[in-house]
Design an enzyme around this catalytic site. Sequence first.
Site, short mmCIF file in Angstrom:
data_model
loop_
_atom_site.label_atom_id
_atom_site.label_comp_id
_atom_site.label_asym_id
_atom_site.label_seq_id
_atom_site.Cartn_x
_atom_site.Cartn_y
_atom_site.Cartn_z
N LYS A 31 -10.98 51.35 89.40
CA LYS A 31 -11.12 52.71 89.94
C LYS A 31 -12.49 53.24 89.60
CE LYS A 31 -9.53 56.61 91.61
NZ LYS A 31 -10.61 56.53 92.63
N GLN A 86 -17.31 53.61 83.22
CA GLN A 86 -16.08 54.05 83.88
C GLN A 86 -14.85 53.42 83.23
OE1 GLN A 86 -16.58 55.98 87.02
NE2 GLN A 86 -14.50 56.61 86.61
N LYS A 130 -14.12 55.48 80.18
CA LYS A 130 -13.76 56.84 80.62
C LYS A 130 -12.31 56.86 81.13
CE LYS A 130 -16.75 58.68 83.31
NZ LYS A 130 -17.58 59.09 84.46
N LYS A 180 -17.21 50.53 89.97
CA LYS A 180 -18.13 51.46 90.61
C LYS A 180 -18.80 50.69 91.74
CE LYS A 180 -19.70 55.74 89.97
NZ LYS A 180 -19.11 56.93 89.36
N GLY A 203 -15.79 59.22 95.50
CA GLY A 203 -17.16 59.68 95.74
C GLY A 203 -18.01 59.62 94.49
N ASP A 204 -19.30 59.85 94.66
CA ASP A 204 -20.28 59.98 93.57
C ASP A 204 -21.52 60.57 94.25
OD1 ASP A 204 -20.77 59.11 90.59
OD2 ASP A 204 -22.57 58.45 91.61
N THR A 209 -14.51 67.56 88.49
CA THR A 209 -15.46 67.06 87.48
C THR A 209 -16.16 68.23 86.79
OG1 THR A 209 -15.78 65.11 88.84
CG2 THR A 209 -17.36 65.44 87.06
N ASN A 257 -22.00 68.32 93.85
CA ASN A 257 -20.58 68.57 93.59
C ASN A 257 -20.31 68.97 92.14
OD1 ASN A 257 -17.97 66.96 92.47
ND2 ASN A 257 -17.51 68.05 94.36
N SER A 259 -8.50 62.20 90.51
CA SER A 259 -8.33 61.09 91.45
C SER A 259 -7.04 60.33 91.14
CB SER A 259 -9.50 60.11 91.35
OG SER A 259 -10.58 60.53 92.15
P1 NDP Z 1 -24.14 64.94 94.41
O1 NDP Z 1 -24.76 63.96 95.33
O2 NDP Z 1 -23.14 65.89 94.95
O3 NDP Z 1 -25.27 65.79 93.66
C1 NDP Z 1 -26.25 65.19 92.91
C2 NDP Z 1 -27.23 66.26 92.44
O4 NDP Z 1 -28.13 65.67 91.51
C3 NDP Z 1 -28.08 66.80 93.58
O5 NDP Z 1 -28.45 68.13 93.31
C4 NDP Z 1 -29.29 65.87 93.54
O6 NDP Z 1 -30.48 66.43 94.09
C5 NDP Z 1 -29.46 65.66 92.05
N1 NDP Z 1 -30.07 64.35 91.82
C6 NDP Z 1 -29.57 63.13 92.16
N2 NDP Z 1 -30.41 62.16 91.83
C7 NDP Z 1 -31.46 62.77 91.27
C8 NDP Z 1 -32.67 62.30 90.71
N3 NDP Z 1 -32.98 60.98 90.68
N4 NDP Z 1 -33.52 63.22 90.19
C9 NDP Z 1 -33.21 64.54 90.22
N5 NDP Z 1 -32.08 65.04 90.74
C10 NDP Z 1 -31.23 64.17 91.26
O7 NDP Z 1 -23.51 64.05 93.22
P2 NDP Z 1 -22.39 64.47 92.15
O8 NDP Z 1 -22.52 65.91 91.82
O9 NDP Z 1 -21.10 63.95 92.62
O10 NDP Z 1 -22.81 63.58 90.90
C11 NDP Z 1 -23.71 64.03 89.88
C12 NDP Z 1 -23.55 63.19 88.63
O11 NDP Z 1 -22.21 63.33 88.15
C13 NDP Z 1 -23.78 61.69 88.79
O12 NDP Z 1 -24.32 61.16 87.60
C14 NDP Z 1 -22.37 61.16 88.98
O13 NDP Z 1 -22.27 59.80 88.61
C15 NDP Z 1 -21.63 62.04 87.99
N6 NDP Z 1 -20.19 62.14 88.21
C16 NDP Z 1 -19.69 62.54 89.41
C17 NDP Z 1 -18.31 62.65 89.57
C18 NDP Z 1 -17.72 63.20 90.82
O14 NDP Z 1 -16.49 63.41 90.82
N7 NDP Z 1 -18.47 63.49 91.86
C19 NDP Z 1 -17.38 62.24 88.51
C20 NDP Z 1 -18.03 61.91 87.24
C21 NDP Z 1 -19.38 61.84 87.14
P3 NDP Z 1 -31.00 65.91 95.52
O15 NDP Z 1 -30.03 66.45 96.52
O16 NDP Z 1 -32.36 66.50 95.63
O17 NDP Z 1 -31.01 64.41 95.45
#
Ligand code: NDP
Length: 451
Positions: free
Chosen positions: A93, A114, A117, A129, A168-169, A213, A244, A383
């Site tokens: 997962k 993961q 976690k 992943k 998603g991620d 999250t 997100n 999830s």
């Molecule tokens: P989103 O795509 O919704 O948002 C990502 C955010 O981070 C955007 O604002 C993006 O900006 C910014 N970002 C991404 N890459 C970079 C980078 N290289 N440098 C600077 N800013 C960056 O993703 P999520 O919110 O889903 O995920 C964010 C983090 O949380 C990740 O590490 C993910 O693995 C982790 N996570 C997510 C979960 C989930 O349920 N969604 C669960 C657990 C962990 P821009 O749009 O400009 O790229």
Amino acid sequence: MNSIDEKLQPILAEVIRRNAGETEFHQAVHEVLESLGRVVAKHPHYLEQALVERICEPERQIIFRIPWIDDRGQVQINRGFRVQFNSALGPYKGGMRFHPSVNVGIIKFLSFEQTFKNALTGMPIGGAKGGSDFDPKGRSEAEIMRFCQSLVTELHRHVGEYTDVPAGDIGVGGREIGYMFGQFKRLTNRYEAGVITGKALAYGGSCARTESTGYGNSYFVQAMLETRGTGFDGRKVVVSGSGNVAIYTIEKVQSFGGKVIACSDSGGYVLDDAGIDLALLKEIKEARRQRISEYAKAKGASARFVETGRGSVWDIPCEVAMPSATQNELSGRDAAKLIGNGVIAVGEGANMPCTPEAIRAFREAGILFGPGKAANAGGVTTSALEMQQNASRDTWTFEKTEARLASIMRSIHDLCHATAEEYGAPGDYVLGANIAGFVRVAEAMRMLGVI
Ligand code: NDP
């Protein structure tokens, strides 16, 4: 602080040799092994049958071609990945990430994290992943759909409700999940809702999955603050990212009375001393899918936009920092700045957002530090609740789902806290999370024999 126990050092050396150049994976393994010295000293049987070596080696790694046709009629080729790391506790997962930086090392580190976690949640799920180096920025709806369909044309062979359940991620939200599920359903002629999570409510999703999250990290930080007799109320908070995780962190922190004054994207950060206007942020990011600089434009003089390269969001004085963008976004220098400015708690919303130097600085300064594998486990928790609802053909209310999420986040916090105490490091959530996660996976693996 901690260094790696000499019995575990050859294991790290072998991981580095075998996975050459995969620096994020080396970093993640290093952090876990650094915590395990105390476990193997107390329970040497974990060194038998190459258990630790097996835990550091993925069960399966799938890399595949994703050809698709863009709006100009040109053939584009991306690379797809799915690393099925460990299935001792249940079906694999973990989410799918679409970002140009994606490579096998990043997916391997994410699936390794993961695994622990998912174990901490106490739910019956293994760790995986996946993702692609596809860049969704600037792509049309039709291109996104065709890309998702091509990806699933290969991925569907490797997933299933009892095999591997993606979600998603970064770069993968409700829209992409819909296209992936649609193609899976078409190829298999099965309405197997539990094959993917993060679905919309209209076709088998769970209430609160979108929020989970960010909400979960807020619950975790709240629980850490309570151990020091305090909470979010009236505190200044900085959240990085505006995707997100960041958006729903801001929502929950605000409901707890905290004041979030800044957030960011890869283009820069916005500072709004009056507190981030969440309705405006959601409109810009979720509806219009624009850059964060638009927030400052809409707010006029009351908010400031600082471009990437001209300053770090972590330079802003705050009491709570919640990095929620991506890996290694908060450096040792940033940590020193935050500590100097009086930060009291850090909760990792993203996966591995703090560098090892930053984590060391926070731990040495006695800052409450919630590592991602515990603090951001709310997403996968919900999830797993979505899988439960799909399996029983049921739908729960938002309130019921959030109450389950809150109680599981509390138990993850308490487990990490109690484990750190048991192993002689009270208040060290990194040690607590790594040991508690490891013990759950290792115990199951021991019972399953050498496989
Ligand atoms: P989103 O795509 O919704 O948002 C990502 C955010 O981070 C955007 O604002 C993006 O900006 C910014 N970002 C991404 N890459 C970079 C980078 N290289 N440098 C600077 N800013 C960056 O993703 P999520 O919110 O889903 O995920 C964010 C983090 O949380 C990740 O590490 C993910 O693995 C982790 N996570 C997510 C979960 C989930 O349920 N969604 C669960 C657990 C962990 P821009 O749009 O400009 O790229």
